[in-house]
Design an enzyme around this catalytic site. Structure first.
Site, PDB file in Angstrom:
ATOM      1  N   GLU A 164       1.300  12.612   2.912  1.00 14.10           N
ATOM      2  CA  GLU A 164      -0.074  13.072   2.673  1.00 14.10           C
ATOM      3  C   GLU A 164      -0.610  13.946   3.807  1.00 14.10           C
ATOM      4  O   GLU A 164      -1.402  13.483   4.645  1.00 14.10           O
ATOM      5  CB  GLU A 164      -1.008  11.886   2.469  1.00 14.10           C
ATOM      6  CG  GLU A 164      -0.745  11.142   1.187  1.00 14.10           C
ATOM      7  CD  GLU A 164      -1.842  10.145   0.850  1.00 14.10           C
ATOM      8  OE1 GLU A 164      -2.611   9.775   1.755  1.00 14.10           O
ATOM      9  OE2 GLU A 164      -1.925   9.756  -0.316  1.00 14.10           O
ATOM     10  N   GLU A 191       2.462   7.785  -5.589  1.00 16.18           N
ATOM     11  CA  GLU A 191       1.732   6.543  -5.312  1.00 16.18           C
ATOM     12  C   GLU A 191       0.668   6.344  -6.379  1.00 16.18           C
ATOM     13  O   GLU A 191      -0.037   7.286  -6.757  1.00 16.18           O
ATOM     14  CB  GLU A 191       1.050   6.606  -3.935  1.00 16.18           C
ATOM     15  CG  GLU A 191       2.018   6.712  -2.785  1.00 16.18           C
ATOM     16  CD  GLU A 191       1.335   6.717  -1.418  1.00 16.18           C
ATOM     17  OE1 GLU A 191       0.132   6.386  -1.338  1.00 16.18           O
ATOM     18  OE2 GLU A 191       2.003   7.056  -0.435  1.00 16.18           O
TER      19      GLU A 191
HETATM   20  C1  GAL Z   1      -2.157   6.556   0.652  1.00 14.77           C
HETATM   21  C2  GAL Z   1      -1.050   6.540   1.700  1.00 14.77           C
HETATM   22  C3  GAL Z   1      -0.309   5.228   1.714  1.00 14.77           C
HETATM   23  C4  GAL Z   1      -1.288   4.074   1.698  1.00 14.77           C
HETATM   24  C5  GAL Z   1      -2.189   4.221   0.507  1.00 14.77           C
HETATM   25  C6  GAL Z   1      -3.195   3.106   0.368  1.00 14.77           C
HETATM   26  O1  GAL Z   1      -3.086   7.539   0.899  1.00 14.77           O
HETATM   27  O2  GAL Z   1      -0.122   7.576   1.456  1.00 14.77           O
HETATM   28  O3  GAL Z   1       0.497   5.186   2.857  1.00 14.77           O
HETATM   29  O4  GAL Z   1      -2.038   4.110   2.862  1.00 14.77           O
HETATM   30  O5  GAL Z   1      -2.911   5.413   0.626  1.00 14.77           O
HETATM   31  O6  GAL Z   1      -4.000   3.292  -0.763  1.00 14.77           O
END
Ligand code: GAL
Length: 704
Positions: free
Chosen positions: A177, A338
């Site tokens: 990110e 994610e």
């Molecule tokens: C994302 C990040 C992850 C984790 C997640 C939690 O932005 O890439 O590592 O922190 O958020 O929601």
């Protein structure tokens, strides 16, 4: 066994054992990327190795076929400078493979280890207020630091050498990110060099930015400030482009190493985060250097009000638009690297998604073109900054309630994967989202009622309801594939862009330009010829004056009737073949009776300008009209009740519909023709589907 044969056997066994111990020795046929990849972020470095297989077995039982590892593991991979410990990762990849899972490796460059930040403090990021970040969190590196890039190359090369031929590794994720840029001295110097390369002389820069204004004239490159405050609009826009290029360089520094050592079947991506609409840098340009785009979808119902992010429930309209925006960066299917299993830990209230919503959210993404869904994260970490975050198993490694839902999706994905293989959303309509324009308006919105992303969504919603597929693309992309292109808020228009758009229209395209079109040039200076700037000769009309509205103004004409809200532009017809299709009502001061929208035939196509933001009912009518007049295909569109989202993927001789019910109750949806129920055993033929709240149907039909 005869003695010599036995000897040979032992020699071979010994050789095999040696191979197993040898770095990079994993062998076998490369594993293909599953048609619908389904996985989770997994952090083996946080857990005793003896527990790995139990975790992996539970993943396998839930139908997961991928793990993403490594993206924060630098201190475990290189515990001291130049001392690389990669064996554990190789064992983790092998352990996942034994459970039928392929691996995506994240390069760990989001989290430089403590030995590094203490030895080379110059790699630490500096915030705009001049403060240098401390160790202890993440994203504490400067994207502009040459030393940091050298250190990144070191670890990435080791990983590439070790895993670049590993048959179980299918992809690489660069960092994690991309977020914060840096304001350290080295980055400032980079900015100055970047400006010098672009402008050549300070005279050119001074002129483009009109720095005589408020005595900003620069006589040395080093005098140019690097700021995001209330600075010169030219400077602000260039800074955004500089940040974009810096992230691209930062990324290229790693992709070059990977491309040198890894097999081309291992794809390179990064998980672009911050919800689909984040605009710290131009994400389409950063994506251009990658093989596949992935992004992280969290609850974005509050995109326009950041305090609501992570809270509430999925807004399928905005979530769908986010997917379409991401898909538009390459005009190709994408991955969701994610997704929250139920909830996050950073919302103002990190409430849980309802029962069924997590699965519906995953399917909804697939409908919009996702070929991979992965959760963040698998198991609650015992310590660290995200202890409360949603996961599929708890700290004890045992399933939490949402696990069963993820497992249901796992069974379904396995069934639907082969049917979805080779299909993608296909659209004849595009909405333009342009970073330069978005930034230019953001630097000076002029009216706090002008919410440009909401305006974009208004166009998108009305068009998608009629077509069930809309692309959101930047102007750099191929427009020739669309019958209809609409461009709300296309504020920055260079002569090159104007020429591209005019060519699109002459060749038979239909272009609708929205409010604020062509006010600015590529340096964020006002176009001298007034709006729509270099598009004026094509449009055959100009904007005499724009108005930020406090109250709605009626408008009516061949295009229907309704209200201008928020923003209105009084148009002036310059060419005789320009048709006025909407006029403002009388008794409205400056706007009384003036043209509000015009349309003109140009070559084989048409170009229209609608300078006002209009109410939802009129927008619906306009979308209906534009779709009908431009011949955008609507066959196969399934009429669905409000809250039911229909997406269609086409390819490999078939069409596949993904229908998700986000309305409050059960719904019945009639199908235009009999279709195969992909998720049901035996593939029943259906002419209608009944879906409970959060219900999902996946239907397929051979194309004639
Ligand atoms: C994302 C990040 C992850 C984790 C997640 C939690 O932005 O890439 O590592 O922190 O958020 O929601």
């Amino acid at each position: 066994m005869k003695y010599p044969i036995r000897l040979l056997f032992f020699v071979l066994c010994g050789f095999a054992a040696h191979l197993a111990a040898e770095p990079g020795a994993a062998s076998g046929e490369p594993k293909p990327i599953p048609p619908l990849m389904y996985g989770s972020a997994w952090y083996p470095e946080q857990w005793p190795e003896a527990e790995w297989d139990a975790d992996l077995a539970r993943m396998q039982a839930a139908g997961l076929n991928m793990v993403r590892i490594g993206e924060f593991a630098w201190s475990s991979l290189e515990p001291a400078e130049g001392r690389y410990e990669l064996d554990w990762m190789e064992r983790a990849v092998a352990a996942a493979a034994r459970r039928g899972m392929v691996t995506i490796i994240g390069t760990p460059t989001d989290t430089p280890p403590a030995w590094m930040t203490t030895k080379y403090p110059e790699i630490l990021r500096v915030a705009e207020d001049g403060s240098r970040l401390q160790h202890g969190s993440r994203r504490h590196f400067s994207i502009g630091s040459e030393k940091y890039r050298e250190l990144c190359r070191g670890i990435v090369e080791q990983l590439a050498l070790r895993f670049g031929k590993n048959p179980n590794v299918v992809a690489w994720q660069i960092g994690n990110e991309y977020t914060e840029d840096s304001f350290d001295t080295e980055s400032r110097t980079r900015f100055h060099r970047w400006l010098e390369k672009k402008y050549g002389t300070l005279d050119a820069l001074n002129q483009a930015w009109m720095t005589a204004y408020w005595s900003q004239t620069y006589t040395k490159w080093s005098q140019v400030p690097m700021t995001t405050g209330r600075a010169n609009p030219g400077l602000l826009l260039e800074h955004k482009r500089f940040v974009t290029d810096t992230w691209r360089d930062f990324q290229r520094n790693q992709t070059e190493v990977l491309r040198r050592h890894v097999e081309p079947r291992q794809l390179i991506t990064t998980n672009l985060g911050g919800l689909g609409w984040a605009n710290r840098f131009n994400r389409q340009l950063v994506s251009a250097d990658l093989d596949v785009i992935s992004w992280d979808e969290y609850l974005g119902s509050g995109w326009f009000d950041k305090t609501k992010n992570g809270t509430g429930h999925l807004d399928p309209l905005r979530s769908g638009a986010s997917h379409d925006l991401v898909r538009g960066w390459k005009q190709k299917n994408f991955w969701v690297m994610e997704m929250p299993p139920g909830f996050v830990d950073w919302g103002s209230v990190s409430n849980s998604l309802d029962r069924g919503e997590t699965r519906a959210m995953a399917w909804h993404a697939v409908g919009h073109g996702a070929d991979c869904i992965a959760y963040w994260q698998w198991r609650s970490a015992l310590n660290g900054q995200e202890q409360y975050h949603g996961s599929l198993v708890g700290p004890d490694g045992e399933p939490v309630p949402v696990y069963a839902e993820a497992a249901q999706a796992g069974v379904e994905f396995a069934k639907a994967g082969p049917v979805l293989a080779g299909t993608e959303p296909v659209s004849e309509v595009a909405v333009i989202h342009d970073y330069d324009s978005r930034w230019a308006i953001e630097f000076n919105p002029f009216s706090n009622r002008y919410d440009q992303m909401q305006i974009l969504i208004d166009y998108y919603r009305a068009l998608r309801e009629r077509t069930q597929a809309v692309d959101i693309v930047t102007p750099a992309m191929d427009l020739s594939r669309y019958k209809l292109v609409v461009a709300p808020s296309l504020n920055v228009v260079s002569p090159e862009l104007a020429a591209k758009l005019a060519d699109y229209v002459r060749a038979g395209g239909h272009l609708v330009l929205g409010p604020r079109t062509g006010m600015k040039d590529a340096f964020n200076a006002l176009n001298r010829e007034r709006q729509p700037g270099p598009l004026l000769p094509s449009v055959g009309a100009r904007v005499e004056q724009f108005y930020a509205l406090l109250e709605d103004v009626p408008l009516a004409g061949d295009w229907g009737a309704g209200k201008a809200t928020v923003w209105a532009e009084r148009l002036d017809r310059l060419a005789p073949d320009v048709e006025v299709v909407l006029r403002f009502g009388s008794g409205n001061d400056w706007l009384s009776g003036a043209p509000a929208a015009i349309k003109r035939k140009l070559g084989q196509g048409t170009i229209s300008l609608l300078g006002s933001v209009v109410d939802a009912a009129l927008m619906n009518e306009l979308a209906r009209r534009w779709v009908a007049e431009t011949g955008v295909a609507t066959q196969g569109v399934i009429t669905a009740p409000a809250g039911v989202k229909v997406s269609r993927r086409v390819g490999a001789g078939r069409e596949v519909y993904v229908i998700t019910n986000f309305s409050k109750g059960a719904q019945e949806i009639a199908l235009p023709e009999a279709m195969t129920d992909v998720l049901a055993a035996g593939g029943a033929q259906l002419t209608s589907v009944k879906l409970p709240r959060y219900g999902v149907a996946v239907l397929s039909r051979a194309l004639p």
